[in-house]
Design a protein around this motif. Structure first.
Motif, PDB file in Angstrom:
ATOM      1  N   ASP A  38       5.853  -4.028  -7.852  1.00 37.64           N
ATOM      2  CA  ASP A  38       4.663  -3.365  -8.385  1.00 37.64           C
ATOM      3  C   ASP A  38       4.978  -1.875  -8.505  1.00 37.64           C
ATOM      4  O   ASP A  38       5.011  -1.171  -7.507  1.00 37.64           O
ATOM      5  CB  ASP A  38       3.465  -3.613  -7.450  1.00 37.64           C
ATOM      6  N   PHE A  95       5.719  -3.712  -2.765  1.00 36.22           N
ATOM      7  CA  PHE A  95       4.421  -3.127  -3.099  1.00 36.22           C
ATOM      8  C   PHE A  95       4.591  -1.671  -3.524  1.00 36.22           C
ATOM      9  O   PHE A  95       5.598  -1.031  -3.215  1.00 36.22           O
ATOM     10  CB  PHE A  95       3.479  -3.220  -1.897  1.00 36.22           C
ATOM     11  N   GLN A  96       3.537  -1.184  -4.198  1.00 41.22           N
ATOM     12  CA  GLN A  96       3.598   0.177  -4.741  1.00 41.22           C
ATOM     13  C   GLN A  96       3.981   1.221  -3.704  1.00 41.22           C
ATOM     14  O   GLN A  96       4.777   2.105  -3.958  1.00 41.22           O
ATOM     15  CB  GLN A  96       2.236   0.527  -5.332  1.00 41.22           C
ATOM     16  N   SER A  97       3.368   1.104  -2.513  1.00 42.52           N
ATOM     17  CA  SER A  97       3.615   2.141  -1.504  1.00 42.52           C
ATOM     18  C   SER A  97       4.693   1.710  -0.508  1.00 42.52           C
ATOM     19  O   SER A  97       4.945   2.405   0.463  1.00 42.52           O
ATOM     20  CB  SER A  97       2.314   2.405  -0.749  1.00 42.52           C
ATOM     21  N   VAL A 145       1.480 -14.578  -6.363  1.00 44.21           N
ATOM     22  CA  VAL A 145       1.777 -14.845  -4.955  1.00 44.21           C
ATOM     23  C   VAL A 145       0.603 -15.499  -4.231  1.00 44.21           C
ATOM     24  O   VAL A 145       0.625 -15.666  -3.016  1.00 44.21           O
ATOM     25  CB  VAL A 145       2.179 -13.556  -4.199  1.00 44.21           C
ATOM     26  N   VAL A 175       8.304  -9.361  -2.283  1.00 43.83           N
ATOM     27  CA  VAL A 175       7.411  -8.502  -3.056  1.00 43.83           C
ATOM     28  C   VAL A 175       7.585  -7.055  -2.612  1.00 43.83           C
ATOM     29  O   VAL A 175       7.537  -6.758  -1.419  1.00 43.83           O
ATOM     30  CB  VAL A 175       5.932  -8.924  -2.874  1.00 43.83           C
ATOM     31  N   ARG A 178      -0.744 -10.441  -8.218  1.00 42.08           N
ATOM     32  CA  ARG A 178      -1.482 -11.010  -7.087  1.00 42.08           C
ATOM     33  C   ARG A 178      -1.727 -12.508  -7.282  1.00 42.08           C
ATOM     34  O   ARG A 178      -1.720 -13.273  -6.333  1.00 42.08           O
ATOM     35  CB  ARG A 178      -2.822 -10.290  -6.908  1.00 42.08           C
ATOM     36  N   ARG A 208      13.255  -5.038   2.772  1.00 42.98           N
ATOM     37  CA  ARG A 208      12.477  -6.079   3.438  1.00 42.98           C
ATOM     38  C   ARG A 208      12.194  -7.235   2.474  1.00 42.98           C
ATOM     39  O   ARG A 208      12.245  -8.410   2.864  1.00 42.98           O
ATOM     40  CB  ARG A 208      11.161  -5.491   3.963  1.00 42.98           C
ATOM     41  N   LEU A 267      -2.431 -14.372  -3.762  1.00 42.16           N
ATOM     42  CA  LEU A 267      -3.417 -13.513  -3.093  1.00 42.16           C
ATOM     43  C   LEU A 267      -4.753 -13.583  -3.824  1.00 42.16           C
ATOM     44  O   LEU A 267      -5.786 -13.215  -3.292  1.00 42.16           O
ATOM     45  CB  LEU A 267      -2.935 -12.060  -3.054  1.00 42.16           C
ATOM     46  N   ALA A 287       4.428  -0.541   1.617  1.00 43.13           N
ATOM     47  CA  ALA A 287       3.653  -1.380   2.548  1.00 43.13           C
ATOM     48  C   ALA A 287       4.438  -1.749   3.811  1.00 43.13           C
ATOM     49  O   ALA A 287       4.398  -2.879   4.277  1.00 43.13           O
ATOM     50  CB  ALA A 287       3.129  -2.644   1.844  1.00 43.13           C
ATOM     51  N   LEU A 288       5.152  -0.767   4.367  1.00 41.73           N
ATOM     52  CA  LEU A 288       5.862  -1.018   5.630  1.00 41.73           C
ATOM     53  C   LEU A 288       4.864  -0.994   6.781  1.00 41.73           C
ATOM     54  O   LEU A 288       3.875  -0.276   6.734  1.00 41.73           O
ATOM     55  CB  LEU A 288       6.918   0.073   5.849  1.00 41.73           C
ATOM     56  N   ILE A 289       5.156  -1.784   7.817  1.00 39.46           N
ATOM     57  CA  ILE A 289       4.265  -1.798   8.979  1.00 39.46           C
ATOM     58  C   ILE A 289       4.496  -0.508   9.773  1.00 39.46           C
ATOM     59  O   ILE A 289       5.625  -0.216  10.196  1.00 39.46           O
ATOM     60  CB  ILE A 289       4.544  -3.029   9.868  1.00 39.46           C
TER      61      ILE A 289
END
Lengths: 262, 329
Positions: free
Chosen positions: B170, B92-94, B56, B90, B53, B158, B58, B96-98
């Protein structure tokens, strides 16, 4: 108690964040065309999908209101005046805030939960990392959609409420349609209509800002999402009654000014 | 700001960060070279995700310096950060798609926001990226309609849509079955070898770490305990490193390709089990149940006896990472 845990300080911080977020989102209204698809989607969710429940509520409220005022007016033999009272109450008060209540319950809570889930699932962080400002991508379409559809629903809801009052007046109170409409016409001046719409706009924007702000500040998984949703309903309803009082006070001053008393 | 050509892609110098009164990063120092895959390992709650974090922007450190290709990012304005972040991808763990966009639209999003490409050109790039992760046939599905592994792969497509210089991951293999985890590993290696991307991977999966890493860094109490090649890490004489990479068991966890059998389990089963156990969400739930009384504790190093008894691949400390609020909401 640690000053950071102080409820008053947290409330002030929350209010400040909400205000900044709202201003940021309004600053992105210039991207209206670029975000038109998201805005139309929100207008559909907030407006079209809320239309049936809003109409049902307002119809029943108009009907009950006609019954209640009918009881009182009957004591003075003035039942014909029911239309006048219903219209003035609907346009100035019941229309804007009952619509606001319905929307907060139906849309505000789910908006906070949706954004809260995005926050918890790191989608908001992902947007930030992709250099896509969430105020523009997530918040602005919701605030704009709410601000456009809130007043629109208020207009429809108010008309339905007046119709509901008319049905009861005609069928149960024995008022002729012509009489109902004749007095109804005198119930609202243009200023009343504008003021009702202004109220609705203020309620809509504040409810949308509160929902987005609570969503964006969500932390702590599913419990946090639930908390964001609950806080949104409580805070938005409180704001609506508070702003309603303020705007009604201004309205009275304007009325008195126009009448030459002030 | 210049994007000069430096051999060092990322450097952390004396970076410290406190969250909720707890020292998460403590004078952290490391450098990541251009074109390498740098894997960060370590117990949960030791600050690995917090480090990402910071990278980047954050989060901002309390003190210290973070440079990305020579540019100091700790003092950047929001606007400067936005420009800098375009060099990043980046995962993300999940994933993080919209949620309200299809896979195609999700991958198209960075192109749509940051380039002036024609629709046709965008579609070509999206197709190329989705084909890399083998998801082109699922392009019209929404994130809710696909599995966790597919979400992660789509998230990766993405992340690399804008051909970034630097890709951060991550926990890319957490919650995935070994076959998909292997595919992601291959993909990471391909991005390094064919596209020369610098990659930083936070993971708990040692099999994956050995497969993809040029260098592995072991995180411990907010700073680096050891940085070395996979071989150096495997033969490390530092007890904490050995304890971590063997999952607290006697003997060493094998690479997936090896045929060593540990406690009667085939390597595939082992990596599946470790992938499941390492699933961050499960770990958190377990922690929340056990560790609520002492949330400030760091990881607990088990004695050999305890470690031998333990069925868990790692002693679970409380992880603060997913719940922390970041500073640039």
């Amino acid at each position: 108690m640690n000053w950071k845990d102080n409820a008053v300080i947290n409330a002030v911080k929350g209010a400040g964040y909400t205000l900044v977020l709202l201003l940021e989102a309004l600053g992105h209204v210039t991207q209206f065309w670029r975000r038109r698809r998201a805005i139309f989607t929100q207008m559909h969710v907030i407006g079209t999908q809320s239309l049936p429940i809003t109409c049902f509520f307002m119809l029943l409220i108009g009907m009950v209101f006609a019954l209640q005022t009918g009881i009182e007016f009957a004591r003075f033999g003035q039942t014909n005046l029911v239309g006048l009272v219903i219209v003035s109450a609907m346009v100035r008060e019941l229309g804007p805030w009952m619509t606001a209540f319905v929307l907060i319950a139906r849309v505000g809570s789910s908006m906070a939960a949706e954004i809260g889930s995005m926050k918890v699932a790191e989608e908001i962080d992902a947007l930030e990392v992709m250099s896509i400002n969430p105020s523009s991508f997530v918040v602005m379409p919701r605030v704009v959609g709410y601000a456009l559809m809130g007043p629109a629903l208020t207009v429809v809801g108010t008309l339905v409420g007046i119709a509901g009052g008319g049905i009861v007046a005609n069928l149960q109170l024995g008022v002729a349609w012509a009489d109902y409409l004749r007095f109804a016409e005198r119930g609202a001046e243009p200023l009343d209509i504008y003021w009702g719409l202004l109220k609705s706009l203020v309620f809509s924007v504040s409810a949308a800002a509160v929902a987005c702000s609570n969503g964006m500040r969500t932390s702590g998984g599913a419990v946090g999402v639930g908390r964001a949703s609950r806080n949104t309903v409580v805070i938005a309803l409180t704001l609506v009654v508070f702003f309603n009082y303020l705007l009604t006070s201004f309205y009275r001053m304007v009325k008195l000014f126009v009448a030459g008393v002030l | 700001m210049s994007a000069g050509s430096y051999e060092i892609a990322v450097s952390f110098t004396d970076v410290s960060k406190k969250l909720s009164g707890r020292q998460i990063l403590d004078h952290l120092n490391f450098e990541v070279c251009k074109g390498e895959t740098f894997v960060i390992i370590g117990y949960s709650g030791t600050g690995k995700s917090v480090t990402l974090r910071h990278m980047v922007g954050l989060m901002r450190p309390d003190e210290g310096s973070i440079r990305i290709e020579g540019d100091e990012i700790t003092t950047m304005s929001r606007h400067e950060l936005e420009i800098m972040r375009r060099r990043f991808g980046v995962l993300f763990q999940s994933g993080a798609l919209i949620a309200w966009l299809t896979l195609f639209e999700n991958v198209e999003l960075p192109l749509l926001e940051h380039t002036k490409m024609s629709k046709k050109k965008r579609a070509e790039i999206v197709q190329q990226k989705l084909e890399i992760v083998n998801l082109w046939q699922d392009r019209d599905k929404y994130p809710a309609e696909i599995s966790g592994g597919m979400k992660k792969r789509a998230g990766l497509a993405r992340a690399i849509a804008l051909d970034p210089d630097l890709v951060l991951y991550d926990e890319p293999s957490s919650g995935l079955d070994p076959v998909i985890a292997n595919e992601i590993d291959k993909l990471i290696n391909r991005l390094r070898d064919e596209h020369g991307m610098t990659q930083i991977v936070v993971t708990h999966d040692m099999d994956s770490a050995y497969t993809i890493a040029n260098r592995i860094a072991m995180f411990h109490k907010g700073s680096m305990l050891q940085i070395g090649t996979p071989d150096e890490i495997q033969t490390s004489s530092i007890p904490e490193v050995q304890h971590f990479i063997t999952g607290g068991k006697e003997g060493q966890v094998s690479r997936r390709s090896n045929t060593a059998i540990i406690r009667g389990m085939a390597p595939g089963m082992l990596s599946q089990r470790s992938a499941e156990a390492m699933d961050a969400k499960e770990a958190e739930e377990a922690e929340a149940a056990v560790a609520t009384e002492e949330p400030q504790e760091g990881y607990v190093l088990l004695s050999e006896e305890e470690a031998a008894k333990s069925e868990s691949p790692e002693p679970e400390p409380r992880s603060l990472e997913p719940e922390e609020s970041h500073e640039n909401p």
